[in-house]
Design a protein around this motif. Structure first.
Motif, PDB file in Angstrom:
ATOM      1  N   PRO A 103       0.700  -1.027   0.129  1.00  0.00           N
ATOM      2  CA  PRO A 103       0.144  -0.011   0.067  1.00  0.00           C
ATOM      3  C   PRO A 103       0.981   1.255   0.007  1.00  0.00           C
ATOM      4  O   PRO A 103       0.114   2.258  -0.104  1.00  0.00           O
ATOM      5  N   ALA A 104       2.246   1.128   0.112  1.00  0.00           N
ATOM      6  CA  ALA A 104       3.058   2.365   0.131  1.00  0.00           C
ATOM      7  C   ALA A 104       2.809   3.101  -1.201  1.00  0.00           C
ATOM      8  O   ALA A 104       2.424   2.832  -2.319  1.00  0.00           O
ATOM      9  N   LYS A 105       2.672   4.519  -0.914  1.00  0.00           N
ATOM     10  CA  LYS A 105       2.344   5.468  -2.252  1.00  0.00           C
ATOM     11  C   LYS A 105       3.435   5.200  -3.289  1.00  0.00           C
ATOM     12  O   LYS A 105       3.315   5.676  -4.303  1.00  0.00           O
ATOM     13  N   VAL A 106       4.653   5.212  -2.825  1.00  0.00           N
ATOM     14  CA  VAL A 106       5.767   5.110  -3.900  1.00  0.00           C
ATOM     15  C   VAL A 106       6.137   3.831  -4.166  1.00  0.00           C
ATOM     16  O   VAL A 106       7.416   3.627  -4.620  1.00  0.00           O
ATOM     17  N   ALA A 107       5.546   2.510  -4.179  1.00  0.00           N
ATOM     18  CA  ALA A 107       5.922   1.444  -4.401  1.00  0.00           C
ATOM     19  C   ALA A 107       5.697   1.002  -5.790  1.00  0.00           C
ATOM     20  O   ALA A 107       4.606   1.594  -6.462  1.00  0.00           O
ATOM     21  N   MET A 108       6.377   0.287  -6.425  1.00  0.00           N
ATOM     22  CA  MET A 108       5.998  -0.320  -7.713  1.00  0.00           C
ATOM     23  C   MET A 108       4.717  -1.002  -7.790  1.00  0.00           C
ATOM     24  O   MET A 108       4.163  -1.717  -6.949  1.00  0.00           O
TER      25      MET A 108
ATOM     26  N   GLN B  96       8.468  10.783 -16.440  1.00  0.00           N
ATOM     27  CA  GLN B  96       7.237  10.919 -16.817  1.00  0.00           C
ATOM     28  C   GLN B  96       6.449  12.411 -16.251  1.00  0.00           C
ATOM     29  O   GLN B  96       5.539  12.727 -17.170  1.00  0.00           O
ATOM     30  N   GLN B  97       6.741  12.488 -15.054  1.00  0.00           N
ATOM     31  CA  GLN B  97       6.091  13.476 -14.324  1.00  0.00           C
ATOM     32  C   GLN B  97       6.725  14.832 -14.321  1.00  0.00           C
ATOM     33  O   GLN B  97       8.088  14.825 -14.308  1.00  0.00           O
ATOM     34  N   PRO B  98       6.159  16.071 -14.272  1.00  0.00           N
ATOM     35  CA  PRO B  98       6.807  17.150 -14.191  1.00  0.00           C
ATOM     36  C   PRO B  98       7.792  17.366 -12.901  1.00  0.00           C
ATOM     37  O   PRO B  98       8.877  18.020 -13.180  1.00  0.00           O
ATOM     38  N   ASP B  99       7.444  16.911 -12.053  1.00  0.00           N
ATOM     39  CA  ASP B  99       8.094  16.959 -10.604  1.00  0.00           C
ATOM     40  C   ASP B  99       9.288  15.988 -10.572  1.00  0.00           C
ATOM     41  O   ASP B  99       9.772  15.806  -9.452  1.00  0.00           O
ATOM     42  N   ALA B 100       9.367  15.088 -11.643  1.00  0.00           N
ATOM     43  CA  ALA B 100      10.188  13.933 -11.419  1.00  0.00           C
ATOM     44  C   ALA B 100      10.158  12.988 -10.517  1.00  0.00           C
ATOM     45  O   ALA B 100      10.786  12.002 -10.400  1.00  0.00           O
ATOM     46  N   TRP B 101       8.942  12.772  -9.930  1.00  0.00           N
ATOM     47  CA  TRP B 101       8.421  11.706  -9.014  1.00  0.00           C
ATOM     48  C   TRP B 101       7.810  10.644  -9.702  1.00  0.00           C
ATOM     49  O   TRP B 101       6.997  10.880 -10.415  1.00  0.00           O
ATOM     50  N   PHE B 102       7.942   9.283  -9.509  1.00  0.00           N
ATOM     51  CA  PHE B 102       7.344   8.231 -10.005  1.00  0.00           C
ATOM     52  C   PHE B 102       5.724   8.126  -9.508  1.00  0.00           C
ATOM     53  O   PHE B 102       5.524   8.713  -8.324  1.00  0.00           O
ATOM     54  N   LYS B 103       5.109   7.902 -10.556  1.00  0.00           N
ATOM     55  CA  LYS B 103       3.767   7.725 -10.212  1.00  0.00           C
ATOM     56  C   LYS B 103       3.315   6.587 -10.837  1.00  0.00           C
ATOM     57  O   LYS B 103       3.673   5.835 -11.718  1.00  0.00           O
TER      58      LYS B 103
END
Length: 439
Positions: free
Chosen positions: A93-98, A391-398
């Motif tokens: 459930p981690a927000k930044v998980a694969m 892929q995201q403007p802020d460089a964080w993975f989504k």
């Protein structure tokens, strides 16, 4: 279910190939006299981390086998011949998980990602590359140990970086995994499925594939974070390493096994912990990671002003671990190291003055030890971004992003990884590979 300790010892006693001095079949990396060897000669390499290789090799929509081929060709052209890759991933459930991952709490493992791993290994074999495959993760960007704890109900799950659970609560929580019998029963079932797998591409059992250099227990397993919990947990941590490595050997006695440890910085800053973690007979070589930004040796916000002192600490850290490896008479691989670009830039091709200097420092230490006949066998820089882009403007993975890069979801895409446009860094890597080839 996990084998009992008695059953493990009996199985290992019957194994003719366990141990550092065991001869390996042709094409398999082995160990002799404290060094990695391949077909009777020293095995030395320049390597990279490519955790997402199985995702690119997958037949699913997120896969990109054409890109995989191009990335491997580019790496080979630089002289990179060894890749450390992720062979696991747990739904979290981690927000930044694969997402997607290799598995959930059941035994219905992802056929797409397992096939992707088959494809990756087959493509690497065509290019005479070797793979180190890690089977778990201390960090939750791939699910990892906290995902197993979540499935077994061992404490209240939380993700790394949760402000309600400030550091070092996270490493204390994740390190509960080693003593959780239910979690390890789930983990061992997965180990058996992967290590005992037969490739759908080549038809060859993994245990018979010389493309694999080593199985690795986990990415950066730590005994804990706080002194109180970590020290109390050390016996459980050591036992987990010993028994899990031995279990892998009962399934696949031909390949090497390693821990994935960072060294002392991931071992409560105790050299004694590093030694004990790498002492078991089923652990074939030592591993080392070097992260001066993350360890506050070189300041993210003032790299120019803190670089000199930080580099000195890195040199001393590597030198200390070379001595520990010599004491154990085991090879050493510096399998992760990284530094940010100038001004913490994520842009491909951005200036990388200190990053290049840091790479050169690690490479120089490596080459010097090789020339002196020391235990260092090679390096794997962190990590290969290649033609991947944020892929995201802020460089964080989504979740759902498919332009995979070497920087995992827990950090900005481009923070440490090497892009195909990073000309100066590529030149440093290629020059070092040439120097090793000439040894």
């Amino acid at each position: 279910m996990p084998l009992s300790r008695r059953a493990l010892l009996a199985a290992l006693a019957a194994s003719p190939v366990l141990g550092a001095a065991a001869a390996k079949p042709k094409g398999f990396v082995g160990v002799a006299d404290g060094k990695l060897v391949l077909d009777g000669k020293p095995y030395r390499f320049v390597g990279s981390n490519l955790w997402y290789g199985a995702w690119l090799g997958s037949p699913a929509a997120y896969g990109d086998r054409a890109r995989l081929g191009r990335e491997l060709d580019k790496l080979k052209s630089l002289g990179v011949t060894n890749l450390r890759v992720l062979g696991s991933g747990e739904t979290s459930p981690a927000k930044v998980a694969m997402d997607p991952t290799f598995r959930g709490p059941g035994e219905d493992y992802s056929a797409d990602l397992l096939t992707g791993l088959d494809v990756l290994l087959a493509e690497m074999a065509k290019r005479d590359m070797k793979a180190v495959i890690y089977l778990n993760n201390f960090w939750d960007w791939s699910g990892g140990m906290p995902a197993y704890l979540n499935w077994t109900g061992n404490g209240t799950w939380f993700q790394q970086g949760d402000p309600a659970h400030p550091w070092p609560e996270y490493p204390d929580y994740s390190a509960r995994f080693y003593g959780d019998a239910k979690a390890n029963a789930l983990f061992r079932h997965y180990i058996k499925a992967v290590v005992g797998r037969t490739s759908t591409v080549t038809g060859k059992p993994y245990r018979d594939d010389p493309t694999i250099m080593a199985w690795q227990l986990a990415n950066e397993p730590r005994p804990g974070g706080t002194e109180a919990f970590g020290v109390a947990n050390l016996p459980t941590y050591y036992r987990w390493i010993d028994e899990t490595a031995a279990y892998i050997k009962t399934i696949d006695p031909k390949h090497l096994v390693s821990t994935g440890s960072e060294g002392a910085m991931g071992c409560l800053e105790r050299e004694s912990c590093v030694v004990e973690a790498h002492r078991p007979a089923a652990i074939d070589y030592m591993t080392l990671h070097v992260w001066p930004n993350n360890w506050s040796w070189i300041d993210f916000k003032n790299q120019p002003g803190t670089y000199e002192a930080g580099e000195a600490k890195c040199r001393e850290y590597v030198t200390r671990h070379i001595a520990l490896a010599k004491g154990l008479n085991k090879p050493l691989v510096i399998e992760e190291f990284g530094l940010i670009r100038d001004d913490r830039a994520f842009t491909p091709g951005a200036p990388a003055t200190y990053k290049d200097r840091f790479y050169q420092t690690i490479f120089d230490l490596t080459l010097a030890d090789m020339k002196a006949g020391g235990p260092v066998a090679g390096t794997n820089f962190w990590a290969w971004n290649g033609e991947g882009r944020a892929q995201q403007p802020d460089a964080w993975f989504k979740r759902g992003d498919t332009h995979f890069v070497g920087d995992p979801p827990q950090e900005e895409q481009g923070l440490f990884g090497v892009f195909d446009a990073d000309v100066s860094t590529l030149a440093v890597i290629k020059a070092h590979a040439g120097a090793i080839a000439r040894l």
